[in-house]
Design a protein around this motif. Structure first.
Motif, short mmCIF file in Angstrom:
data_model
loop_
_atom_site.label_atom_id
_atom_site.label_comp_id
_atom_site.label_asym_id
_atom_site.label_seq_id
_atom_site.Cartn_x
_atom_site.Cartn_y
_atom_site.Cartn_z
N PHE A 49 0.84 -1.20 0.00
CA PHE A 49 0.00 0.00 0.00
C PHE A 49 0.88 1.25 0.00
O PHE A 49 1.80 1.38 0.81
CB PHE A 49 -0.91 0.01 1.23
N LEU A 50 0.55 2.19 -0.89
CA LEU A 50 1.27 3.45 -1.03
C LEU A 50 0.29 4.60 -0.81
O LEU A 50 -0.70 4.72 -1.52
CB LEU A 50 1.90 3.55 -2.43
N HIS A 51 0.58 5.45 0.16
CA HIS A 51 -0.36 6.47 0.62
C HIS A 51 -0.33 7.74 -0.21
O HIS A 51 0.52 7.95 -1.08
CB HIS A 51 -0.07 6.81 2.09
N GLY A 52 -1.26 8.64 0.12
CA GLY A 52 -1.39 9.91 -0.57
C GLY A 52 -0.68 11.05 0.13
O GLY A 52 0.05 10.85 1.11
N PHE A 53 -0.93 12.28 -0.34
CA PHE A 53 -0.20 13.48 0.07
C PHE A 53 -0.50 13.88 1.51
O PHE A 53 0.30 14.57 2.14
CB PHE A 53 -0.57 14.61 -0.89
N ASN A 54 -1.64 13.49 2.04
CA ASN A 54 -1.99 13.78 3.43
C ASN A 54 -1.86 12.55 4.32
O ASN A 54 -2.40 12.52 5.42
CB ASN A 54 -3.43 14.30 3.54
N VAL A 110 0.76 -7.33 -5.18
CA VAL A 110 -0.30 -6.44 -5.65
C VAL A 110 -0.05 -5.07 -5.04
O VAL A 110 0.08 -4.95 -3.82
CB VAL A 110 -1.70 -6.96 -5.25
N ILE A 111 0.06 -4.06 -5.89
CA ILE A 111 0.36 -2.70 -5.44
C ILE A 111 -0.92 -1.89 -5.43
O ILE A 111 -1.61 -1.81 -6.45
CB ILE A 111 1.42 -2.05 -6.33
N ILE A 112 -1.23 -1.30 -4.28
CA ILE A 112 -2.41 -0.46 -4.13
C ILE A 112 -1.93 0.95 -3.84
O ILE A 112 -1.38 1.23 -2.77
CB ILE A 112 -3.32 -0.96 -3.00
N GLY A 113 -2.10 1.84 -4.78
CA GLY A 113 -1.61 3.21 -4.62
C GLY A 113 -2.76 4.20 -4.60
O GLY A 113 -3.62 4.19 -5.49
N HIS A 114 -2.75 5.05 -3.59
CA HIS A 114 -3.80 6.06 -3.46
C HIS A 114 -3.26 7.44 -3.79
O HIS A 114 -2.23 7.87 -3.24
CB HIS A 114 -4.37 6.07 -2.04
N LEU A 131 7.74 -7.36 -10.57
CA LEU A 131 7.38 -7.17 -9.17
C LEU A 131 5.88 -7.04 -8.96
O LEU A 131 5.41 -7.07 -7.82
CB LEU A 131 8.07 -5.92 -8.60
N CYS A 132 5.11 -6.87 -10.03
CA CYS A 132 3.71 -6.46 -9.92
C CYS A 132 2.76 -7.54 -10.45
O CYS A 132 2.69 -7.78 -11.65
CB CYS A 132 3.50 -5.15 -10.67
N VAL A 136 -3.78 -1.55 -8.25
CA VAL A 136 -5.01 -0.84 -7.90
C VAL A 136 -4.68 0.64 -7.77
O VAL A 136 -3.79 1.02 -6.99
CB VAL A 136 -5.62 -1.37 -6.59
N LEU A 137 -5.38 1.47 -8.53
CA LEU A 137 -5.13 2.90 -8.55
C LEU A 137 -6.34 3.61 -7.97
O LEU A 137 -7.41 3.64 -8.59
CB LEU A 137 -4.86 3.37 -9.99
N SER A 138 -6.19 4.17 -6.79
CA SER A 138 -7.30 4.76 -6.03
C SER A 138 -7.23 6.29 -6.08
O SER A 138 -6.23 6.88 -5.65
CB SER A 138 -7.25 4.28 -4.58
N CYS A 139 -8.28 6.92 -6.61
CA CYS A 139 -8.40 8.39 -6.58
C CYS A 139 -7.11 9.06 -7.03
O CYS A 139 -6.52 9.88 -6.32
CB CYS A 139 -8.78 8.85 -5.17
#
Length: 284
Positions: A49-54, A110-114, A131-132, A136-139
């Motif tokens: 999981f890769l988080h967003g700017f906030n 599985v890479i989930i990036g927001h 590697l992938c 999943v590309l969220s917002c």
């Protein structure tokens, strides 16, 4: 409310990865699959999981607790958590994340990036297909595509000025109020505020600069893994135009609009987010 608090209490401690080639330190949280699950279930791909700017690796507490039949890794972007800054490009950031994934030796993940994390995820999936196993590309979108050398947008400069002048709680409240289109449960809102309040100036500069120059248009054709794109029905951060451009660049991707959520669906409505992600995992 109880399940959310339980998830928060069970958040794994932060770990540090030192890239021997670059010397860069990246912080992350990792939760192993439950020991009670069967050997077949243990063969499920790890989730990154890769988080967003906030956000930060803490943002994913409700996913870490829910997907307990998978190894789950939540990574702090440069300048967030305890991660060191690595430069001013999203490619440099993605390279460090790929180095961490490879070092964990978990096979294809599985890479989930927001949001910001989704931009990084596009690069990893295109540059490191081995590697992938799924994406999943969220917002998120393809980046702001400004010419190199142009100054940062006023919105990023505003964040920097606010972070310099505001205490953590005030900064967190300001940023989360700009991220959500409607009121949310008090405990969820307070959690999002506390995470945003931890953001450091160097993280704002690093992420803001990387997104400012990024344009993944030429990379999307290189993504071979199955892709799911998630949009929020009430997202006020990613414009419909930007979202549509990403979908056009990935014509084979599954697209699902999440109902009744803004720019933090993983937390605003974790059951819906987790159910949709579970469905994707079962299909790949």
């Amino acid at each position: 409310m109880g399940s959310f608090q339980d998830a928060l209490r069970c958040l794994p401690p932060s770990k540090l990865f030192v890239n021997k080639k670059s010397g860069t330190v990246t912080s992350y949280r990792m939760s192993d699959a439950c020991p009670e699950v069967s050997s077949t279930e243990k063969s499920k791909p790890a989730l990154v999981f890769l988080h967003g700017f906030n956000g930060s690796s803490k943002s994913w507490c409700q996913q870490i607790s829910y997907f307990n039949e998978n190894v789950v890794i939540a990574i702090d972007a440069p300048g967030f958590g305890e991660s060191h800054v690595v430069g001013d490009s999203m490619v440099a950031i993605a390279n460090e994340t790929a180095g961490l994934i490879r070092n964990l030796d978990l096979g294809p993940v599985v890479i989930i990036g927001h949001s910001m994390g989704g931009m990084q995820a596009q690069i990893i999936a295109s540059k490191y297909p081995e590697l992938c196993a799924g994406l999943v590309l969220s917002c998120t979108h393809k980046g702001h595509a400004h010419p190199f050398g142009t100054p940062l947008d006023d919105t990023v400069m505003e964040r920097i000025c606010q972070r310099e002048s505001m205490d953590d709680l005030t900064y967190g409240r300001v940023r989360i109020q700009k991220m959500l289109a409607q009121d949310t449960a008090s405990d969820i809102f307070s959690f999002l505020v506390s995470v945003a309040g931890d953001v450091r100036i160097e993280g704002i500069i690093s992420g803001g600069t990387a997104m400012h120059y990024l344009d993944t248009t030429s990379l999307l054709k290189n993504i071979t893994a199955p892709v799911m794109i998630l949009t929020g029905e009430m997202d006020i951060v990613v414009s419909p135009t930007a979202g549509a451009a990403l979908q056009a660049g990935l014509p084979n991707a599954r697209h699902i609009q999440l109902a009744g959520v803004g720019h933090a669906p993983y937390c605003e409505d974790a059951p819906q987010f987790n159910a949709v992600l579970s469905g994707f995992l079962e299909s790949i």
